[in-house]
Design a protein around this motif. Structure first.
Motif, PDB file in Angstrom:
ATOM      1  N   VAL A 100      41.880  38.891  35.655  1.00 29.87           N
ATOM      2  CA  VAL A 100      42.145  40.329  35.816  1.00 29.87           C
ATOM      3  C   VAL A 100      42.864  40.871  34.590  1.00 29.87           C
ATOM      4  CG1 VAL A 100      43.396  42.049  37.175  1.00 29.87           C
ATOM      5  CG2 VAL A 100      42.178  40.193  38.334  1.00 29.87           C
ATOM      6  N   CYS A 103      40.380  40.809  31.412  1.00 29.37           N
ATOM      7  CA  CYS A 103      39.332  41.814  31.583  1.00 29.37           C
ATOM      8  C   CYS A 103      39.913  43.222  31.588  1.00 29.37           C
ATOM      9  CB  CYS A 103      38.560  41.551  32.875  1.00 29.37           C
ATOM     10  SG  CYS A 103      37.504  40.077  32.799  1.00 29.37           S
ATOM     11  N   GLY A 104      41.099  43.374  32.182  1.00 31.52           N
ATOM     12  CA  GLY A 104      41.741  44.685  32.202  1.00 31.52           C
ATOM     13  C   GLY A 104      42.015  45.194  30.801  1.00 31.52           C
ATOM     14  N   GLY A 107      39.070  46.789  29.375  1.00 25.11           N
ATOM     15  CA  GLY A 107      38.569  47.964  30.069  1.00 25.11           C
ATOM     16  C   GLY A 107      37.753  47.676  31.304  1.00 25.11           C
ATOM     17  N   SER A 109      37.978  46.808  35.115  1.00 28.92           N
ATOM     18  CA  SER A 109      38.946  46.860  36.202  1.00 28.92           C
ATOM     19  C   SER A 109      38.695  45.748  37.212  1.00 28.92           C
ATOM     20  CB  SER A 109      38.863  48.202  36.920  1.00 28.92           C
ATOM     21  OG  SER A 109      37.615  48.329  37.598  1.00 28.92           O
ATOM     22  N   GLU A 110      39.701  45.483  38.044  1.00 28.22           N
ATOM     23  CA  GLU A 110      39.513  44.492  39.104  1.00 28.22           C
ATOM     24  C   GLU A 110      38.436  44.953  40.075  1.00 28.22           C
ATOM     25  OE1 GLU A 110      42.067  41.632  42.118  1.00 28.22           O
ATOM     26  OE2 GLU A 110      43.046  43.382  41.235  1.00 28.22           O
TER      27      GLU A 110
END
Length: 242
Positions: A100, A103-104, A107, A109-110
């Motif tokens: 998370v 990847c966050g 850009g 999102s979860e």
């Protein structure tokens, strides 16, 4: 000696794991030295490929946690159940958070991770592990779970030793090379030894049951190779937003 500096001549203190690993030697080499791994270590892996892999691995870890939860059900001792429960906690609240976080920052999102559709290699691997637990016993499940846990430990330690900490994927490498993760691998090695020898005795490889357990380990190893291949190939399915 740090986790990244350990010499894995007797992998994580587990002769049983070492024997399974040796019997799957060709596949194990292909898994732990796959082109995806080597490019990740060298820092040449395309960012979009890495993010696609992380998205699929996030889904994988959810099902992997389900499989470790099934290990609680299949356990025969409180110690086994407690250990399996601690793995579920670590997967859900620590390792998935790594995905998370990375990847966050890119850009993603979860919510997007949760909406991602599973690639066929992901489906094949996770359902194989779950089926091993549903149709077999604790040993079948542990044999199917071991390649992921131990392989990532070996990969992380090797890449850190080879200087991969300087790559854009340092956070990933550091996670699996860390003393915490290497300690987890040692604990899983101890679990394997205790579970196998407690059920099969001091010479488990001499028993007919050994071949089926070794086969489960090798099949899971081959599915790990398929997971890396999936990562390099890139996405083939669109998110299911229905």
């Amino acid at each position: 000696m740090s986790g990244a500096e350990r010499i894995l001549e007797a992998p994580y203190g587990s002769p049983v794991y070492g024997a399974w690993r040796q019997e799957a030697a060709g596949d194990w080499q292909a898994y732990t030295h796959h082109a995806f791994v080597e490019q990740l270590g060298a820092g040449t892996l395309p960012r979009e490929i890495f993010l696609h892999y992380l998205t699929q691995d996030y889904i994988f870890l959810f099902h992997f946690a389900r499989a470790w939860a099934l290990a609680v059900v299949k356990s025969e001792t409180i110690a086994e159940a407690r250990f399996a429960a601690s793995i579920v906690d670590g997967l859900m609240n620590t390792e998935m958070s790594l995905h998370v976080d990375i990847c966050g920052k890119a850009g993603i999102s979860e919510a997007a991770l949760l909406a991602a559709a599973e690639e066929r290699e992901n489906l094949a691997y996770t359902r194989f592990v779950l089926d091993a637990g549903m149709s077999g016993d604790f040993l079948d499940l542990v044999a199917a779970l071991a390649p992921c846990v131990m392989g990532y430990g070996e990969i992380g330690a090797r890449l850190a030793r080879e200087g991969a900490a300087d790559t854009p994927y340092r956070q990933w490498v550091d996670t699996y090379a860390s003393d915490d993760y290497q300690g987890l691998c040692a604990s899983v090695g101890e679990l394997i030894e205790t579970a196998v020898r407690g059920r099969l005795g001091d010479a488990p490889a001499a028993l007919p049951r050994w071949a089926s357990l070794s086969k489960r380990f090798r099949t899971a190893t081959r599915l790990e190779i398929g997971f890396w291949e999936m990562g390099l190939r890139g996405p083939t399915v669109a998110p299911d937003l229905t």
